[in-house]
Write a protein that holds these residues in place. Structure first.
Motif, PDB file in Angstrom:
ATOM      1  N   ALA A  76      39.641  51.057  50.413  1.00 56.43           N
ATOM      2  CA  ALA A  76      38.749  51.290  51.558  1.00 56.43           C
ATOM      3  C   ALA A  76      39.301  50.514  52.757  1.00 56.43           C
ATOM      4  CB  ALA A  76      37.335  50.817  51.217  1.00 56.43           C
ATOM      5  N   PRO A  77      38.931  50.938  53.974  1.00 52.17           N
ATOM      6  CA  PRO A  77      39.475  50.288  55.168  1.00 52.17           C
ATOM      7  C   PRO A  77      39.241  48.773  55.207  1.00 52.17           C
ATOM      8  CG  PRO A  77      38.363  52.323  55.765  1.00 52.17           C
ATOM      9  CD  PRO A  77      38.084  52.088  54.315  1.00 52.17           C
ATOM     10  N   ASP A  78      38.093  48.311  54.653  1.00 52.31           N
ATOM     11  CA  ASP A  78      37.793  46.876  54.726  1.00 52.31           C
ATOM     12  C   ASP A  78      38.250  46.109  53.487  1.00 52.31           C
ATOM     13  OD1 ASP A  78      35.951  48.027  53.016  1.00 52.31           O
ATOM     14  OD2 ASP A  78      34.310  46.680  53.606  1.00 52.31           O
ATOM     15  N   GLN A  79      38.974  46.789  52.576  1.00 55.01           N
ATOM     16  CA  GLN A  79      39.406  46.096  51.362  1.00 55.01           C
ATOM     17  C   GLN A  79      40.619  45.215  51.660  1.00 55.01           C
ATOM     18  OE1 GLN A  79      38.720  44.458  48.581  1.00 55.01           O
ATOM     19  NE2 GLN A  79      37.762  46.353  47.891  1.00 55.01           N
ATOM     20  N   ILE A  80      40.572  43.999  51.148  1.00 59.00           N
ATOM     21  CA  ILE A  80      41.635  43.019  51.420  1.00 59.00           C
ATOM     22  C   ILE A  80      42.865  43.335  50.559  1.00 59.00           C
ATOM     23  CG2 ILE A  80      42.220  40.566  51.292  1.00 59.00           C
ATOM     24  CD1 ILE A  80      39.127  40.050  51.436  1.00 59.00           C
ATOM     25  N   ARG A  81      44.043  43.291  51.206  1.00 59.34           N
ATOM     26  CA  ARG A  81      45.296  43.429  50.451  1.00 59.34           C
ATOM     27  C   ARG A  81      45.857  42.038  50.219  1.00 59.34           C
ATOM     28  NH1 ARG A  81      48.464  48.970  51.725  1.00 59.34           N
ATOM     29  NH2 ARG A  81      46.663  50.282  52.142  1.00 59.34           N
ATOM     30  N   LEU A  82      46.058  41.706  48.962  1.00 63.57           N
ATOM     31  CA  LEU A  82      46.422  40.335  48.591  1.00 63.57           C
ATOM     32  C   LEU A  82      47.917  40.204  48.331  1.00 63.57           C
ATOM     33  CD1 LEU A  82      43.404  39.940  46.187  1.00 63.57           C
ATOM     34  CD2 LEU A  82      43.627  38.834  48.414  1.00 63.57           C
ATOM     35  N   LYS A  83      48.392  38.947  48.367  1.00 57.70           N
ATOM     36  CA  LYS A  83      49.810  38.675  48.122  1.00 57.70           C
ATOM     37  C   LYS A  83      49.950  37.717  46.939  1.00 57.70           C
ATOM     38  CE  LYS A  83      51.166  39.105  52.993  1.00 57.70           C
ATOM     39  NZ  LYS A  83      49.820  39.460  53.489  1.00 57.70           N
ATOM     40  N   PRO A  84      50.977  37.913  46.093  1.00 59.16           N
ATOM     41  CA  PRO A  84      51.214  36.993  44.977  1.00 59.16           C
ATOM     42  C   PRO A  84      51.314  35.548  45.461  1.00 59.16           C
ATOM     43  CG  PRO A  84      52.610  38.919  44.758  1.00 59.16           C
ATOM     44  CD  PRO A  84      51.937  39.024  46.095  1.00 59.16           C
ATOM     45  N   GLY A  85      50.657  34.632  44.741  1.00 62.01           N
ATOM     46  CA  GLY A  85      50.641  33.215  45.098  1.00 62.01           C
ATOM     47  C   GLY A  85      49.467  32.816  45.963  1.00 62.01           C
ATOM     48  N   GLU A  86      48.754  33.803  46.502  1.00 56.55           N
ATOM     49  CA  GLU A  86      47.624  33.529  47.389  1.00 56.55           C
ATOM     50  C   GLU A  86      46.460  32.937  46.594  1.00 56.55           C
ATOM     51  OE1 GLU A  86      45.051  36.102  50.672  1.00 56.55           O
ATOM     52  OE2 GLU A  86      46.939  36.927  49.895  1.00 56.55           O
ATOM     53  N   GLN A  87      45.815  31.893  47.167  1.00 60.68           N
ATOM     54  CA  GLN A  87      44.631  31.281  46.548  1.00 60.68           C
ATOM     55  C   GLN A  87      43.394  32.006  47.070  1.00 60.68           C
ATOM     56  OE1 GLN A  87      44.978  28.688  44.232  1.00 60.68           O
ATOM     57  NE2 GLN A  87      47.174  29.091  44.505  1.00 60.68           N
ATOM     58  N   ILE A  88      42.560  32.498  46.172  1.00 58.81           N
ATOM     59  CA  ILE A  88      41.386  33.280  46.591  1.00 58.81           C
ATOM     60  C   ILE A  88      40.151  32.830  45.818  1.00 58.81           C
ATOM     61  CG2 ILE A  88      42.716  35.341  47.204  1.00 58.81           C
ATOM     62  CD1 ILE A  88      41.814  36.534  44.465  1.00 58.81           C
ATOM     63  N   GLU A  89      38.990  33.317  46.248  1.00 53.40           N
ATOM     64  CA  GLU A  89      37.753  33.183  45.479  1.00 53.40           C
ATOM     65  C   GLU A  89      37.304  34.578  45.081  1.00 53.40           C
ATOM     66  OE1 GLU A  89      34.853  29.482  46.204  1.00 53.40           O
ATOM     67  OE2 GLU A  89      34.992  30.824  47.932  1.00 53.40           O
ATOM     68  N   ILE A  90      36.943  34.717  43.809  1.00 56.97           N
ATOM     69  CA  ILE A  90      36.431  36.005  43.336  1.00 56.97           C
ATOM     70  C   ILE A  90      34.976  35.817  42.917  1.00 56.97           C
ATOM     71  CG2 ILE A  90      38.688  36.784  42.557  1.00 56.97           C
ATOM     72  CD1 ILE A  90      37.608  36.184  39.638  1.00 56.97           C
ATOM     73  N   GLY A  91      34.261  36.929  42.782  1.00 52.45           N
ATOM     74  CA  GLY A  91      32.857  36.799  42.405  1.00 52.45           C
ATOM     75  C   GLY A  91      32.345  38.031  41.682  1.00 52.45           C
ATOM     76  N   TRP A  92      31.251  37.830  40.933  1.00 52.33           N
ATOM     77  CA  TRP A  92      30.556  38.950  40.279  1.00 52.33           C
ATOM     78  C   TRP A  92      29.118  38.543  40.029  1.00 52.33           C
ATOM     79  CZ3 TRP A  92      34.508  36.350  37.530  1.00 52.33           C
ATOM     80  CH2 TRP A  92      34.064  35.512  36.515  1.00 52.33           C
ATOM     81  N   LEU A  93      28.280  39.516  39.757  1.00 56.92           N
ATOM     82  CA  LEU A  93      26.862  39.253  39.486  1.00 56.92           C
ATOM     83  C   LEU A  93      26.657  38.895  38.025  1.00 56.92           C
ATOM     84  CD1 LEU A  93      25.327  42.216  41.510  1.00 56.92           C
ATOM     85  CD2 LEU A  93      25.222  39.784  42.107  1.00 56.92           C
ATOM     86  N   PRO A  94      25.694  37.971  37.729  1.00 58.38           N
ATOM     87  CA  PRO A  94      25.457  37.557  36.336  1.00 58.38           C
ATOM     88  C   PRO A  94      25.184  38.733  35.397  1.00 58.38           C
ATOM     89  CG  PRO A  94      24.274  36.114  37.840  1.00 58.38           C
ATOM     90  CD  PRO A  94      24.854  37.209  38.672  1.00 58.38           C
ATOM     91  N   GLN A  95      24.475  39.776  35.891  1.00 54.91           N
ATOM     92  CA  GLN A  95      24.148  40.902  34.999  1.00 54.91           C
ATOM     93  C   GLN A  95      25.368  41.749  34.632  1.00 54.91           C
ATOM     94  OE1 GLN A  95      22.771  40.464  38.077  1.00 54.91           O
ATOM     95  NE2 GLN A  95      22.468  42.424  39.136  1.00 54.91           N
ATOM     96  N   ASP A  96      26.498  41.506  35.346  1.00 53.99           N
ATOM     97  CA  ASP A  96      27.702  42.285  35.048  1.00 53.99           C
ATOM     98  C   ASP A  96      28.614  41.614  34.025  1.00 53.99           C
ATOM     99  OD1 ASP A  96      27.061  44.378  36.717  1.00 53.99           O
ATOM    100  OD2 ASP A  96      28.016  43.482  38.474  1.00 53.99           O
ATOM    101  N   CYS A  97      28.243  40.426  33.561  1.00 51.51           N
ATOM    102  CA  CYS A  97      29.062  39.797  32.527  1.00 51.51           C
ATOM    103  C   CYS A  97      28.218  39.576  31.268  1.00 51.51           C
ATOM    104  CB  CYS A  97      29.708  38.510  33.005  1.00 51.51           C
ATOM    105  SG  CYS A  97      28.621  37.127  33.240  1.00 51.51           S
ATOM    106  N   ARG A  98      28.881  39.689  30.120  1.00 51.01           N
ATOM    107  CA  ARG A  98      28.193  39.597  28.829  1.00 51.01           C
ATOM    108  C   ARG A  98      28.843  38.548  27.952  1.00 51.01           C
ATOM    109  NH1 ARG A  98      26.667  44.125  30.742  1.00 51.01           N
ATOM    110  NH2 ARG A  98      24.768  45.121  30.001  1.00 51.01           N
ATOM    111  N   ALA A  99      28.020  37.715  27.344  1.00 53.66           N
ATOM    112  CA  ALA A  99      28.513  36.739  26.384  1.00 53.66           C
ATOM    113  C   ALA A  99      28.525  37.418  25.008  1.00 53.66           C
ATOM    114  CB  ALA A  99      27.621  35.504  26.366  1.00 53.66           C
ATOM    115  N   LEU A 100      29.730  37.723  24.513  1.00 56.26           N
ATOM    116  CA  LEU A 100      29.885  38.447  23.238  1.00 56.26           C
ATOM    117  C   LEU A 100      30.395  37.501  22.165  1.00 56.26           C
ATOM    118  CD1 LEU A 100      31.664  41.606  24.711  1.00 56.26           C
ATOM    119  CD2 LEU A 100      29.264  41.441  24.037  1.00 56.26           C
ATOM    120  N   ASP A 101      30.472  38.036  20.936  1.00 53.99           N
ATOM    121  CA  ASP A 101      30.989  37.237  19.818  1.00 53.99           C
ATOM    122  C   ASP A 101      32.439  36.826  20.084  1.00 53.99           C
ATOM    123  OD1 ASP A 101      32.658  39.651  18.131  1.00 53.99           O
ATOM    124  OD2 ASP A 101      30.989  40.292  19.399  1.00 53.99           O
ATOM    125  N   ALA A 102      32.795  35.663  19.597  1.00 54.07           N
ATOM    126  CA  ALA A 102      34.133  35.137  19.856  1.00 54.07           C
ATOM    127  C   ALA A 102      35.205  35.832  19.014  1.00 54.07           C
ATOM    128  CB  ALA A 102      34.162  33.638  19.570  1.00 54.07           C
TER     129      ALA A 102
END
Length: 312
Positions: free
Chosen positions: A286-312
């Motif tokens: 999308a036009p506003d999507q960031i294009r990243l470069k290898p080695g770049e330090q970033i912050e990522i994020g997601w919503l709690p309901q999108d991650c699941r604690a499953l069996d190990a």
């Protein structure tokens, strides 16, 4: 093989429309089959191939001809009745194999990886054709595939097997969005995992300390006690690299970009985060999507309901 009658079930009962079929021989079960190698008779014409299962059932010549014509029209091969299989392309042979399985109007059709030999574009076209026919004719179809995308796009219900046991049987969206264990999460679609320990469990929330030290909130699935090891599962398309798009309550983790791949409709980014060097993010182009470069330090994020604690 057991459904078709070529293998004997050692335990349990197989029922077709409520009727036990364990002791019925294969040719009397009324089941259509489509194989990966088509299994067409090379010495017969297309029409003769389709008429064969009708002859076995002692149908009259006029009835056979009508059913063969209908089956060929169904797979859009009405003009090919006089040809031999060797004169057809792979995709055309597959259509004839499908028509032969449907010609006697079976209660059940079994398909064993029938599209494995086709190229990608033809394979996708045939997936929609088979799904359309199954729904139009109202015929139950059991379809074996190792292609997860094929399973998700074609099915009303999917059963995931491991070591001969059903791990989960659900509609495709439930299977993908709500896997019941880590095997299903890893097997169906692309998936990221982060390892850690359960610190708290309260109802629909689990607090997990990742091996990198970060604390994240997840939905507990297959974990039920504090101190338990867990694999946290997050789908690549649910991870956001553009902080402006993050909703309130999203987790933020520091990460390093390893690889950025332009794939046309999506960007695929491989990052290192919380001890995982192969964490994948899929971002829509999308036009506003960031294009990243290898080695770049970033912050990522997601919503709690999108991650699941499953069996190990």
């Amino acid at each position: 093989m057991m459904l078709a009658g070529f293998e004997t079930a050692t335990h349990g009962e197989i029922k077709l429309d409520g009727r036990p079929i364990n002791n019925i021989p294969p040719h009397k079960r009324g089941i259509g089959m489509v194989f990966q190698n088509y299994a067409l008779f090379p010495h017969m014409t297309v029409a003769e191939n389709l008429a064969f299962p009708l002859e076995v059932r002692k149908m009259s010549k006029s009835e056979r001809e009508a059913k063969v014509k209908r089956a060929l029209d169904m797979v859009q091969m009405g003009d090919f009745g006089g040809r031999r299989p060797a004169q057809l392309s792979g995709g055309q042979q597959q259509r004839i194999a499908l028509a032969r399985a449907l010609v006697f109007e079976p209660e059940l059709v079994l398909m064993d990886e029938p599209l494995g030999a086709l190229d990608k574009q033809l394979r996708e076209h045939m997936q929609f054709e088979i799904t359309r026919l199954a729904h139009e004719l109202g015929i139950t179809t059991v379809y074996v595939t190792h292609d997860q995308t094929e399973a998700l796009t074609m099915s009303d219900r999917v059963a995931v097997f491991n070591d001969g046991r059903i791990q989960q049987i659900d509609p495709p969206d439930t299977l993908y969005e709500s896997p019941k264990n880590s095997f299903v999460a890893q097997f169906i679609g692309e998936n990221n995992t982060l390892e850690g320990v359960v610190k708290e469990i309260s109802g629909d929330h689990a607090l997990v300390q990742l091996d990198g030290g970060e604390l994240i909130d997840c939905k507990p699935v297959n974990v039920n006690e504090v101190g338990q090891r867990t694999k946290v599962s997050i789908r690549p398309e649910r991870v956001e690299v553009n902080k402006d798009r993050l909703q309130d309550g999203a987790h933020l983790l520091k990460a390093e970009v390893r690889e950025f791949i332009y794939m046309g409709d999506v960007f695929r980014t491989r990052i290192s985060v919380a001890g995982n060097d192969d964490f994948i993010i899929k971002s829509r182009n999308a036009p506003d999507q960031i294009r990243l470069k290898p080695g770049e330090q970033i912050e990522i994020g997601w919503l709690p309901q999108d991650c699941r604690a499953l069996d190990a």
